[in-house]
Design a protein around this motif. Structure first.
Motif, PDB file in Angstrom:
ATOM      1  N   SER A  45      -6.758  -7.383  40.485  1.00 33.94           N
ATOM      2  CA  SER A  45      -6.776  -7.649  41.923  1.00 33.94           C
ATOM      3  C   SER A  45      -5.615  -6.943  42.615  1.00 33.94           C
ATOM      4  CB  SER A  45      -6.665  -9.153  42.159  1.00 33.94           C
ATOM      5  OG  SER A  45      -6.543  -9.432  43.524  1.00 33.94           O
ATOM      6  N   ASP A  46      -5.872  -6.403  43.815  1.00 33.59           N
ATOM      7  CA  ASP A  46      -4.797  -5.851  44.631  1.00 33.59           C
ATOM      8  C   ASP A  46      -4.011  -7.010  45.228  1.00 33.59           C
ATOM      9  OD1 ASP A  46      -5.547  -3.196  44.197  1.00 33.59           O
ATOM     10  OD2 ASP A  46      -6.947  -3.218  45.892  1.00 33.59           O
ATOM     11  N   LEU A  47      -2.697  -6.907  45.225  1.00 34.07           N
ATOM     12  CA  LEU A  47      -1.864  -7.967  45.781  1.00 34.07           C
ATOM     13  C   LEU A  47      -2.005  -7.998  47.295  1.00 34.07           C
ATOM     14  CD1 LEU A  47       1.374  -7.497  43.653  1.00 34.07           C
ATOM     15  CD2 LEU A  47      -0.492  -9.113  43.298  1.00 34.07           C
ATOM     16  N   GLN A  48      -2.185  -9.210  47.840  1.00 35.17           N
ATOM     17  CA  GLN A  48      -2.330  -9.399  49.276  1.00 35.17           C
ATOM     18  C   GLN A  48      -1.501 -10.590  49.707  1.00 35.17           C
ATOM     19  OE1 GLN A  48      -6.472  -9.802  50.233  1.00 35.17           O
ATOM     20  NE2 GLN A  48      -7.035  -7.915  49.187  1.00 35.17           N
ATOM     21  N   GLY A  49      -1.086 -10.586  50.959  1.00 38.91           N
ATOM     22  CA  GLY A  49      -0.331 -11.699  51.504  1.00 38.91           C
ATOM     23  C   GLY A  49      -1.146 -12.979  51.481  1.00 38.91           C
ATOM     24  N   GLY A  50      -0.499 -14.081  51.117  1.00 38.28           N
ATOM     25  CA  GLY A  50      -1.160 -15.373  51.073  1.00 38.28           C
ATOM     26  C   GLY A  50      -1.818 -15.685  49.744  1.00 38.28           C
ATOM     27  N   GLN A  51      -1.861 -14.715  48.831  1.00 33.91           N
ATOM     28  CA  GLN A  51      -2.473 -14.952  47.526  1.00 33.91           C
ATOM     29  C   GLN A  51      -1.588 -15.820  46.654  1.00 33.91           C
ATOM     30  OE1 GLN A  51      -2.986 -11.139  45.659  1.00 33.91           O
ATOM     31  NE2 GLN A  51      -5.183 -11.132  46.005  1.00 33.91           N
ATOM     32  N   GLU A  52      -2.214 -16.712  45.928  1.00 34.79           N
ATOM     33  CA  GLU A  52      -1.533 -17.469  44.877  1.00 34.79           C
ATOM     34  C   GLU A  52      -1.612 -16.609  43.626  1.00 34.79           C
ATOM     35  OE1 GLU A  52       0.567 -20.807  43.447  1.00 34.79           O
ATOM     36  OE2 GLU A  52      -0.130 -20.475  45.485  1.00 34.79           O
ATOM     37  N   ILE A  53      -0.452 -16.288  43.040  1.00 32.89           N
ATOM     38  CA  ILE A  53      -0.430 -15.406  41.878  1.00 32.89           C
ATOM     39  C   ILE A  53       0.363 -16.032  40.733  1.00 32.89           C
ATOM     40  CG2 ILE A  53      -0.610 -13.317  43.293  1.00 32.89           C
ATOM     41  CD1 ILE A  53       2.403 -12.829  42.513  1.00 32.89           C
ATOM     42  N   VAL A  54       0.198 -15.439  39.565  1.00 32.70           N
ATOM     43  CA  VAL A  54       1.012 -15.764  38.401  1.00 32.70           C
ATOM     44  C   VAL A  54       1.948 -14.584  38.202  1.00 32.70           C
ATOM     45  CG1 VAL A  54       0.986 -16.117  35.905  1.00 32.70           C
ATOM     46  CG2 VAL A  54      -0.733 -17.224  37.331  1.00 32.70           C
ATOM     47  N   TYR A  55       3.228 -14.876  37.984  1.00 29.51           N
ATOM     48  CA  TYR A  55       4.209 -13.818  37.756  1.00 29.51           C
ATOM     49  C   TYR A  55       5.193 -14.270  36.684  1.00 29.51           C
ATOM     50  CZ  TYR A  55       7.374 -16.575  40.724  1.00 29.51           C
ATOM     51  OH  TYR A  55       8.163 -17.572  41.245  1.00 29.51           O
ATOM     52  N   ARG A  56       5.964 -13.333  36.195  1.00 31.54           N
ATOM     53  CA  ARG A  56       6.984 -13.646  35.189  1.00 31.54           C
ATOM     54  C   ARG A  56       8.361 -13.430  35.791  1.00 31.54           C
ATOM     55  NH1 ARG A  56       5.352 -14.706  30.166  1.00 31.54           N
ATOM     56  NH2 ARG A  56       3.261 -14.082  29.594  1.00 31.54           N
ATOM     57  N   HIS A  57       9.256 -14.369  35.474  1.00 33.74           N
ATOM     58  CA  HIS A  57      10.659 -14.226  35.850  1.00 33.74           C
ATOM     59  C   HIS A  57      11.499 -14.728  34.689  1.00 33.74           C
ATOM     60  CE1 HIS A  57      14.205 -13.851  38.261  1.00 33.74           C
ATOM     61  NE2 HIS A  57      14.558 -15.055  37.886  1.00 33.74           N
ATOM     62  N   ASP A  58      12.379 -13.878  34.196  1.00 33.46           N
ATOM     63  CA  ASP A  58      13.210 -14.198  33.025  1.00 33.46           C
ATOM     64  C   ASP A  58      12.367 -14.663  31.842  1.00 33.46           C
ATOM     65  OD1 ASP A  58      15.536 -13.481  34.300  1.00 33.46           O
ATOM     66  OD2 ASP A  58      16.029 -15.522  34.929  1.00 33.46           O
ATOM     67  N   GLY A  59      11.219 -14.024  31.656  1.00 33.93           N
ATOM     68  CA  GLY A  59      10.355 -14.347  30.528  1.00 33.93           C
ATOM     69  C   GLY A  59       9.519 -15.598  30.694  1.00 33.93           C
ATOM     70  N   GLU A  60       9.682 -16.299  31.802  1.00 31.01           N
ATOM     71  CA  GLU A  60       8.945 -17.543  32.043  1.00 31.01           C
ATOM     72  C   GLU A  60       7.794 -17.288  33.009  1.00 31.01           C
ATOM     73  OE1 GLU A  60       9.844 -21.942  33.912  1.00 31.01           O
ATOM     74  OE2 GLU A  60      11.503 -20.799  33.039  1.00 31.01           O
ATOM     75  N   VAL A  61       6.625 -17.847  32.696  1.00 25.40           N
ATOM     76  CA  VAL A  61       5.462 -17.716  33.567  1.00 25.40           C
ATOM     77  C   VAL A  61       5.607 -18.692  34.728  1.00 25.40           C
ATOM     78  CG1 VAL A  61       2.957 -18.014  33.724  1.00 25.40           C
ATOM     79  CG2 VAL A  61       3.966 -16.976  31.691  1.00 25.40           C
ATOM     80  N   ARG A  62       5.431 -18.184  35.947  1.00 23.98           N
ATOM     81  CA  ARG A  62       5.542 -18.997  37.157  1.00 23.98           C
ATOM     82  C   ARG A  62       4.351 -18.716  38.071  1.00 23.98           C
ATOM     83  NH1 ARG A  62      10.639 -21.037  37.847  1.00 23.98           N
ATOM     84  NH2 ARG A  62      12.215 -20.234  36.434  1.00 23.98           N
ATOM     85  N   MET A  63       4.137 -19.627  39.014  1.00 21.69           N
ATOM     86  CA  MET A  63       3.069 -19.458  39.991  1.00 21.69           C
ATOM     87  C   MET A  63       3.644 -19.623  41.381  1.00 21.69           C
ATOM     88  SD  MET A  63       0.179 -21.496  37.918  1.00 21.69           S
ATOM     89  CE  MET A  63       0.125 -21.145  36.168  1.00 21.69           C
ATOM     90  N   GLY A  64       3.172 -18.807  42.302  1.00 18.13           N
ATOM     91  CA  GLY A  64       3.662 -18.876  43.669  1.00 18.13           C
ATOM     92  C   GLY A  64       2.755 -18.087  44.596  1.00 18.13           C
TER      93      GLY A  64
END
Length: 151
Positions: A45-64
């Protein structure tokens, strides 16, 4: 035996390059995603404003939720989120605060990055603490949420 091997290869390719499967730990995306929910993402998926995504920060999976992209100016004041001078109207029921943020506002999102906020805005473990998240750390858009608790 060949059918099983081909099926295993196809499923592996899909899980590595097309979809991601994650279990949410915590309530950073509450009320949309609750603790213990199974989350399936679409990596192409192309990233778009307002999307709920999964990302990694310091090796930890996060959602935002993505609220701004590279070169956008983010300002949080009086519990209002503003991007490039315009107030962002959201369905979020929690007020956005900059109190306790590790970055200073207004904040300009660097090249190749996105600014991510939790839906549960009292949880400051998002771009207010980490700064912008590189797009390469974004794993995909949340497309399916399966409730595993409290049904």
């Amino acid at each position: 035996m060949i059918k099983i091997a081909v099926t295993a290869v196809i499923v592996t390719v899909l899980c590595v390059f097309v979809v991601g499967i994650h279990v949410n730990h915590g309530n950073s995306s509450y009320p949309m995603i609750k603790d213990g929910d199974l989350v399936i993402t679409y990596k192409l998926s192309d990233l778009q404003g307002g999307q709920e995504i999964v990302y990694r920060h310091d090796g930890e999976v996060r959602m935002g939720r993505i609220v701004a992209f590279e070169d956008d100016e983010v300002q949080i004041m009086n519990q209002r989120l503003m991007v490039n001078g315009y107030e962002v109207l959201e369905d979020t029921v929690y007020p956005t605060s900059a109190d306790g943020a590790s970055i200073s506002f207004p904040y300009v999102v660097p090249q190749g990055s996105v600014f991510i906020l939790n839906d549960y805005r009292s949880d400051m473990n998002d771009s207010r603490t980490f700064g912008a998240i590189p797009q390469s750390d974004c794993e995909g858009e949340v497309v399916i949420i399966l409730r595993r608790r409290g049904i």
